[in-house]
Write a protein that holds these residues in place. Structure first.
Motif, PDB file in Angstrom:
ATOM      1  N   THR A 160       0.368  -1.191  -0.238  1.00 46.24           N
ATOM      2  CA  THR A 160       0.112  -0.171   0.170  1.00 46.24           C
ATOM      3  C   THR A 160       1.318   1.180  -0.069  1.00 46.24           C
ATOM      4  O   THR A 160       0.285   1.907  -0.835  1.00 46.24           O
ATOM      5  CB  THR A 160      -0.769   0.104   1.381  1.00 46.24           C
ATOM      6  OG1 THR A 160      -1.647  -1.335   0.945  1.00 46.24           O
ATOM      7  CG2 THR A 160      -1.993   1.473   0.936  1.00 46.24           C
ATOM      8  N   SER A 169       2.343   1.334  -3.291  1.00 43.88           N
ATOM      9  CA  SER A 169       1.798   2.213  -4.196  1.00 43.88           C
ATOM     10  C   SER A 169       1.416   3.923  -4.383  1.00 43.88           C
ATOM     11  O   SER A 169       1.305   4.451  -4.855  1.00 43.88           O
ATOM     12  CB  SER A 169      -0.187   1.644  -4.141  1.00 43.88           C
ATOM     13  OG  SER A 169      -0.418   0.298  -3.954  1.00 43.88           O
ATOM     14  N   PRO A 188      -6.233   2.152  -3.809  1.00 43.81           N
ATOM     15  CA  PRO A 188      -5.141   1.431  -3.383  1.00 43.81           C
ATOM     16  C   PRO A 188      -5.582   1.071  -1.774  1.00 43.81           C
ATOM     17  O   PRO A 188      -4.838   0.489  -1.342  1.00 43.81           O
ATOM     18  CB  PRO A 188      -4.166   2.439  -3.288  1.00 43.81           C
ATOM     19  CG  PRO A 188      -4.882   3.533  -4.085  1.00 43.81           C
ATOM     20  CD  PRO A 188      -6.476   3.490  -4.518  1.00 43.81           C
ATOM     21  N   TRP A 233      -7.232  -2.301  -1.802  1.00 41.10           N
ATOM     22  CA  TRP A 233      -6.717  -3.550  -1.994  1.00 41.10           C
ATOM     23  C   TRP A 233      -5.651  -4.240  -0.976  1.00 41.10           C
ATOM     24  O   TRP A 233      -5.979  -5.350  -0.555  1.00 41.10           O
ATOM     25  CB  TRP A 233      -5.262  -2.959  -2.876  1.00 41.10           C
ATOM     26  CG  TRP A 233      -5.710  -2.751  -4.462  1.00 41.10           C
ATOM     27  CD1 TRP A 233      -7.086  -2.330  -4.999  1.00 41.10           C
ATOM     28  CD2 TRP A 233      -5.322  -1.972  -5.571  1.00 41.10           C
ATOM     29  NE1 TRP A 233      -7.488  -2.070  -6.184  1.00 41.10           N
ATOM     30  CE2 TRP A 233      -6.350  -1.838  -6.327  1.00 41.10           C
ATOM     31  CE3 TRP A 233      -4.336  -1.358  -4.907  1.00 41.10           C
ATOM     32  CZ2 TRP A 233      -5.528  -0.669  -7.478  1.00 41.10           C
ATOM     33  CZ3 TRP A 233      -3.634  -0.102  -6.249  1.00 41.10           C
ATOM     34  CH2 TRP A 233      -4.174   0.185  -7.186  1.00 41.10           C
ATOM     35  N   PRO A 241      -1.783  -4.273  -5.749  1.00 43.24           N
ATOM     36  CA  PRO A 241      -0.622  -3.177  -5.199  1.00 43.24           C
ATOM     37  C   PRO A 241       0.523  -3.084  -6.366  1.00 43.24           C
ATOM     38  O   PRO A 241       0.960  -2.322  -6.689  1.00 43.24           O
ATOM     39  CB  PRO A 241      -1.207  -3.069  -3.939  1.00 43.24           C
ATOM     40  CG  PRO A 241      -1.256  -3.871  -3.955  1.00 43.24           C
ATOM     41  CD  PRO A 241      -2.108  -4.792  -4.801  1.00 43.24           C
ATOM     42  N   PHE A 253       0.273  -1.979 -10.067  1.00 45.12           N
ATOM     43  CA  PHE A 253       0.056  -1.056  -9.952  1.00 45.12           C
ATOM     44  C   PHE A 253       1.222   0.289  -9.430  1.00 45.12           C
ATOM     45  O   PHE A 253       1.385   0.574 -10.153  1.00 45.12           O
ATOM     46  CB  PHE A 253      -0.997  -0.323  -8.631  1.00 45.12           C
ATOM     47  CG  PHE A 253      -1.311   0.653  -8.846  1.00 45.12           C
ATOM     48  CD1 PHE A 253      -2.226   1.619  -9.881  1.00 45.12           C
ATOM     49  CD2 PHE A 253      -0.648   1.855  -7.648  1.00 45.12           C
ATOM     50  CE1 PHE A 253      -2.711   3.256  -9.664  1.00 45.12           C
ATOM     51  CE2 PHE A 253      -1.051   3.257  -8.074  1.00 45.12           C
ATOM     52  CZ  PHE A 253      -2.088   3.200  -8.676  1.00 45.12           C
ATOM     53  N   THR A 254       2.201  -0.861  -8.836  1.00 45.33           N
ATOM     54  CA  THR A 254       3.247   0.704  -7.797  1.00 45.33           C
ATOM     55  C   THR A 254       4.488   0.035  -8.751  1.00 45.33           C
ATOM     56  O   THR A 254       5.062   1.427 -10.023  1.00 45.33           O
ATOM     57  CB  THR A 254       4.677  -0.855  -7.406  1.00 45.33           C
ATOM     58  OG1 THR A 254       3.003  -0.334  -6.026  1.00 45.33           O
ATOM     59  CG2 THR A 254       5.175   0.797  -7.026  1.00 45.33           C
ATOM     60  N   CYS A 303       3.368   2.497 -12.381  1.00 44.44           N
ATOM     61  CA  CYS A 303       3.436   4.152 -12.215  1.00 44.44           C
ATOM     62  C   CYS A 303       4.788   4.523 -12.262  1.00 44.44           C
ATOM     63  O   CYS A 303       4.897   5.884 -12.951  1.00 44.44           O
ATOM     64  CB  CYS A 303       3.238   4.134  -9.886  1.00 44.44           C
ATOM     65  SG  CYS A 303       1.385   4.366  -9.936  1.00 44.44           S
TER      66      CYS A 303
END
Length: 538
Positions: free
Chosen positions: A165, A168, A227, A230, A248, A251-252, A255
């Motif tokens: 988290t 993220s 986020p 998640w 996550p 997603f990280t 990004c």
């Protein structure tokens, strides 16, 4: 990426004080929360009674998340996950922006870039630093849960969810640092993202489906859009769903890859969104130090006041729920009494008194953020330009102090008013005026913290940021949590929050409030006197 390793070591050295404070503070809060659950809910029957009342209130689910069982671990997760992961997210976003956009804003990146350092080294170093910080955070949070006697699988799942988290939001901050041209705008966007993520997760939880046992709740698909949701879907101490950690993680990586690509599409020091040019002539309101301070701080003031009002309304709607769910639970009543400074009385009023202490902390945090703008103006060189005019040093500091005091009053009044309206909407018995007055009683403690910030700025400017936030954390731990930790009264008296009457359950005694105001004035005057006698420093 040449030089990324050395920049990572430099970033770790720069944060050698701040990072341990973030991690230790979060660890202590989680351990205290886990220990409190044991006292409040000694049996699973007590937990089941409380949860059956809580899951029927969408406001509780929005604020807390969804329960996944009646074990102590599940209760710790239900009560602490949402709020504690917000701290982890804030740590990650501040950290990444500090070592990317802020470095460009202050010219450090240009200085470093004159050496043999790759163009992407700064971003890679910041994300590596964030990864190390989040792994340490996750490790110590896991140790806190294990130390509280909770099962290993759930504790590890909790720690892993916090790591990913945090990463993220580190990725979101890395993107924001490429888009915006100032650290303030990047931090503001990242903080707004955290607020939106909290709200979206809350809506998904509030609309969730209650299970046949009347205790467990399954979130709707809306929670999967956040986020913060998640990590919650990993369901520590429930039926741990380890596969949820993949979301996550992906997603990280996305990004980070996006931020990496955007570095090549902008100039050093510039963002993808160019800074807006102001009008050619300043309005009359900007021709005074206070007008300029308001122009610089108005976004901060409006954001905190709106956030306090929304939070206050949510708390106000919980009064009847708290009374129904915990009326016969002496452990909860005792805990709320401890958070409210040892006050006793009706459960709803004790609950509101405990929440007022939190609003006092929010007002103090707001004042700290506003007054630390003095230091950022000084390091950026804009303070030197302002002080080169007819504006005196005391007048310059007083202009920002006026915004801090006025904003704190607005924040507390709006929070108390919204809490009163929330209580009224659910048929509560506490009047709006009583709750507004109870909120404003917290003002002297917040001003004492503000006075300490002015003193730190005047006496030790280079470490004033660390001193200011440390002072706030110490005030919280010694004041609000001192009883829970069993600290002696002499230690708890260090905190200004220990001396605030627990209104509305107690009378608003004038003596302690007047004493706090005197201390605030002495600290502020001392800080102003020291600032007049020292040189400006970068």
């Amino acid at each position: 990426m040449k030089g990324a390793l050395r920049l990572t070591r430099l970033a770790l050295r720069r944060d050698r004080i701040q990072l341990p404070i973030w991690i230790a503070g979060a660890m202590l809060l989680l351990y205290a929360g886990a220990a409190a659950v044991k006292d409040e809910f000694p049996t699973e029957a007590d937990a089941a009674t409380a949860l059956k009342g809580a899951v029927t209130s969408p406001a509780v689910l929005l604020m807390r998340g969804v329960p996944v069982g009646v074990t102590q671990g599940a209760l710790v997760n239900f009560r602490n996950y949402a709020s504690l992961l917000v701290l982890v997210a804030l740590m990650s976003t501040f950290l990444v922006v500090r070592h990317t956009r802020q470095n460009e804003e202050t010219g450090r990146s240009e200085l470093i870039g004159s050496a043999a350092v790759g163009r992407h080294a700064g971003l890679v170093a910041a994300l590596t630093h964030a990864l190390i910080a989040n792994v340490l955070m996750g490790l110590f949070l896991t140790l806190a849960l294990l130390g509280a006697g909770l099962p290993a699988a759930g504790s590890v799942a909790w720690g892993a969810a916090s790591v990913l988290t945090g990463m993220s939001f580190a990725g979101i901050a890395a993107l924001a640092a490429q888009v915006f041209s100032t650290a303030r705008a990047a931090n503001g966007f990242a903080a707004l993202t955290i607020g939106v993520a909290y709200f979206v997760r809350g809506v998904g939880d509030a609309l969730g489906e209650i299970g046949p046992d009347g205790i467990r709740v399954t979130s709707t698909w809306v929670a999967w859009m956040s986020p913060l949701g998640w990590g919650e879907q990993v369901r520590p101490y429930g039926d741990e769903r380890w596969w949820a950690l993949i979301i996550p993680l992906l997603f990280t990586l996305a990004c980070a890859a996006g931020a990496y690509a955007l570095v090549n599409r902008r100039d050093l020091g510039a963002g993808l969104v160019p800074a807006r040019l102001g009008p050619p002539a300043a309005s009359r309101s900007l021709l005074s130090p206070t007008g300029l301070a308001w122009r610089l701080q108005r976004g901060t003031v409006i954001g905190w006041v709106i956030g306090g009002a929304v939070f206050g309304y949510g708390i106000g709607t919980l009064g009847n729920t708290v009374n129904d769910a915990f009326e016969e639970n002496k452990g909860v009543a005792d805990l709320m009494g401890q958070l409210a400074g040892g006050a006793s009385g009706g459960l709803v009023d004790v609950f509101y008194a405990a929440m007022m202490a939190i609003f006092g902390v929010l007002a103090a945090g707001f004042a700290v953020q506003v007054l630390l703008r003095l230091r950022s103006e000084e390091t950026a060189g804009t303070a030197e330009a302002a002080l080169a005019t007819a504006t005196g040093r005391v007048q310059w500091v007083a202009s920002h102090l006026t915004i801090a005091v006025g904003g704190a009053v607005l924040l507390l009044a709006a929070s108390g008013l919204a809490m009163g309206l929330g209580d009224l909407s659910t048929g509560g018995q506490t009047s709006v005026g009583t709750l507004v007055g109870a909120a404003l009683v917290q003002l002297p403690a917040a001003l004492t913290v503000a006075g300490f910030v002015v003193l730190a700025f005047g006496a030790l400017p280079r470490i004033s940021v660390a001193l200011a936030w440390t002072g706030l954390v110490v005030s919280i731990v010694f004041g609000m949590l001192g009883d829970l930790f069993g600290l002696p009264q002499a230690a708890r008296d260090i905190s200004p929050f220990s001396h605030v009457p627990a209104v509305p359950v107690a009378d608003p005694a004038v003596g302690p409030l007047a004493a706090l105001l005197v201390v605030a004035i002495v600290l502020t005057v001392g800080g102003l006197a020291l600032f007049r006698r020292r040189d400006l420093s970068s």
